[in-house]
Each structure stands twice: as C-alpha cells, then as structure tokens.
Design a protein around this motif. Structure first.
Motif, short mmCIF file in Angstrom:
data_model
loop_
_atom_site.label_atom_id
_atom_site.label_comp_id
_atom_site.label_asym_id
_atom_site.label_seq_id
_atom_site.Cartn_x
_atom_site.Cartn_y
_atom_site.Cartn_z
N GLY A 156 49.20 26.94 55.08
CA GLY A 156 50.12 27.03 56.16
C GLY A 156 50.58 28.96 56.46
O GLY A 156 50.77 29.06 55.35
N GLY A 157 50.79 28.86 57.54
CA GLY A 157 51.55 30.41 58.05
C GLY A 157 51.93 30.38 59.55
O GLY A 157 51.67 29.67 60.32
N LEU A 158 51.89 31.96 59.67
CA LEU A 158 52.19 31.83 61.15
C LEU A 158 50.81 33.37 61.33
O LEU A 158 50.40 34.06 60.63
N VAL A 159 50.13 32.66 62.60
CA VAL A 159 48.76 33.33 62.72
C VAL A 159 48.69 33.32 64.52
O VAL A 159 49.21 32.94 64.96
N GLN A 160 48.18 34.21 64.60
CA GLN A 160 47.50 35.02 66.53
C GLN A 160 46.80 33.89 66.78
O GLN A 160 46.11 33.34 66.19
N PRO A 161 46.74 33.92 68.05
CA PRO A 161 46.39 32.97 68.73
C PRO A 161 44.62 33.63 68.65
O PRO A 161 44.21 35.03 68.66
N GLY A 162 43.54 32.65 68.19
CA GLY A 162 42.31 32.72 68.29
C GLY A 162 41.32 33.24 66.68
O GLY A 162 40.73 33.47 66.06
N GLY A 163 43.00 33.08 66.21
CA GLY A 163 42.92 33.18 64.13
C GLY A 163 42.65 31.92 63.33
O GLY A 163 42.36 30.65 64.19
N SER A 164 42.48 32.28 62.64
CA SER A 164 42.28 31.04 61.39
C SER A 164 42.80 30.86 59.84
O SER A 164 43.90 31.82 59.24
N LEU A 165 43.09 29.59 59.74
CA LEU A 165 43.91 29.15 58.64
C LEU A 165 43.67 28.00 57.54
O LEU A 165 42.19 27.25 58.56
N THR A 166 43.25 28.39 56.64
CA THR A 166 42.32 26.68 55.95
C THR A 166 44.21 25.92 55.44
O THR A 166 44.21 27.29 54.31
N LEU A 167 43.73 24.55 56.05
CA LEU A 167 44.93 24.41 54.69
C LEU A 167 44.07 23.16 53.47
O LEU A 167 43.25 23.08 53.64
N SER A 168 44.73 22.92 52.54
CA SER A 168 44.56 22.09 51.37
C SER A 168 46.29 20.74 51.22
O SER A 168 47.52 21.32 51.45
N CYS A 169 44.90 20.01 50.80
CA CYS A 169 45.78 19.27 50.10
C CYS A 169 44.94 18.92 48.79
O CYS A 169 43.76 18.25 49.15
N THR A 170 46.26 18.82 48.16
CA THR A 170 45.63 18.01 46.24
C THR A 170 46.63 16.95 46.25
O THR A 170 47.83 17.18 45.96
N GLY A 171 45.84 16.80 45.82
CA GLY A 171 46.70 15.23 44.64
C GLY A 171 47.53 15.98 43.07
O GLY A 171 45.93 16.62 42.40
N SER A 172 48.43 15.76 42.90
CA SER A 172 48.93 15.83 41.69
C SER A 172 49.44 14.74 40.71
O SER A 172 49.27 13.94 41.27
N ARG A 176 37.61 16.87 43.75
CA ARG A 176 37.52 15.21 43.50
C ARG A 176 38.63 15.71 44.15
O ARG A 176 38.88 13.85 45.08
N ASN A 177 39.68 16.31 44.41
CA ASN A 177 41.29 15.99 44.77
C ASN A 177 42.00 16.65 45.12
O ASN A 177 43.49 17.02 45.93
N THR A 178 41.25 17.05 45.96
CA THR A 178 41.50 18.43 47.53
C THR A 178 40.68 17.94 48.89
O THR A 178 39.51 17.61 48.68
N VAL A 179 41.45 17.78 50.33
CA VAL A 179 41.09 18.03 51.29
C VAL A 179 41.60 19.24 51.87
O VAL A 179 42.37 19.26 51.86
#
Length: 121
Positions: free
Chosen positions: A9-25, A75-78
């Motif tokens: 997550g973070g701050l991005v300008q309109p029209g920009g892109s981000l990639t979120l990760s969800c990892t099991g630990s 296997r453990n990240t979406v």
C-alpha cells in the motif's frame, strides 16, 4: 502463530498503479483461496476481488477491468494488481483467505490487518 500479512500500500496519484501482496506467514503452509476487501473512512467494508481454489476470479463492478487478482505461481501469496487508480479507491485494503496450516488443519475465513491505499494528487 499463523498470520496473513498485507503489503504494497501507499500514496499514488490518480491514474497510477499499485500491487498489493497478501502472504501467509508463521504456521501457514498455503493459501487455498483468497480475496481482497476494502474499507473507506466512514463506510462499511466491501468486497473487491476473489480468487478461488480452482483459479476462478470475481470482481466488484467498481474495479472490474482495472484490478486483477492472482497467485503468480506462489503457494502462499495472493496479489492484487491495481491500475488506473481513482480517488474513490482510497481505503484500507484487507486480505481474506482460506489457508492450510503446516499441521494440515484447514483454517477458513482468515483476515489480515490491512494496508492503506491513498489515491490523491
């Protein structure tokens, strides 16, 4: 202790892109099925995207064509790839997953603590 940890997550300008990760630990062996939800200030938590155990996907109408959920061979990240971001996408994004623990126990409906996404000029 099993956990789902969101990042990206973070701050991005309109029209920009981000990639979120969800990892099991911790004791998480794998994510069987995963989903992303979000909660904007003053609003209820809402569904964003899901990835089923068979690879099928589903999206909220508000993000269809802009967001993409995937596993990318892990296997453990979406992941949640978010493109063409709009100010109304600003929210805390939460991962929800059905996980398999190292002990072999199936743990459905497991939540992460969330990651903030802010879309602003």
């Amino acid at each position: 202790q099993e956990q789902l940890v969101e990042s990206g997550g973070g701050l991005v300008q309109p029209g920009g892109s981000l990639t979120l990760s969800c990892t099991g630990s911790g004791n998480v062996d794998s994510i069987v099925a995963g989903a992303w939800y979000r909660q904007a200030p003053g609003k209820q938590r809402e569904f964003v995207a899901r990835l089923g155990s068979g690879g099928n996907t589903g999206y909220a109408d508000s993000v269809k064509g802009r967001f993409s959920i995937s596993r990318e061979g892990t296997r453990n990240t979406v992941y949640l790839q978010m493109n063409s971001l709009k100010p109304e996408d600003t929210a805390i994004y939460y991962c929800n997953a059905d996980v398999l623990l190292e002990s072999g126990v199936y743990h459905p409906d497991f939540w992460g603590r969330g990651t903030q996404v802010t879309v602003s000029a």
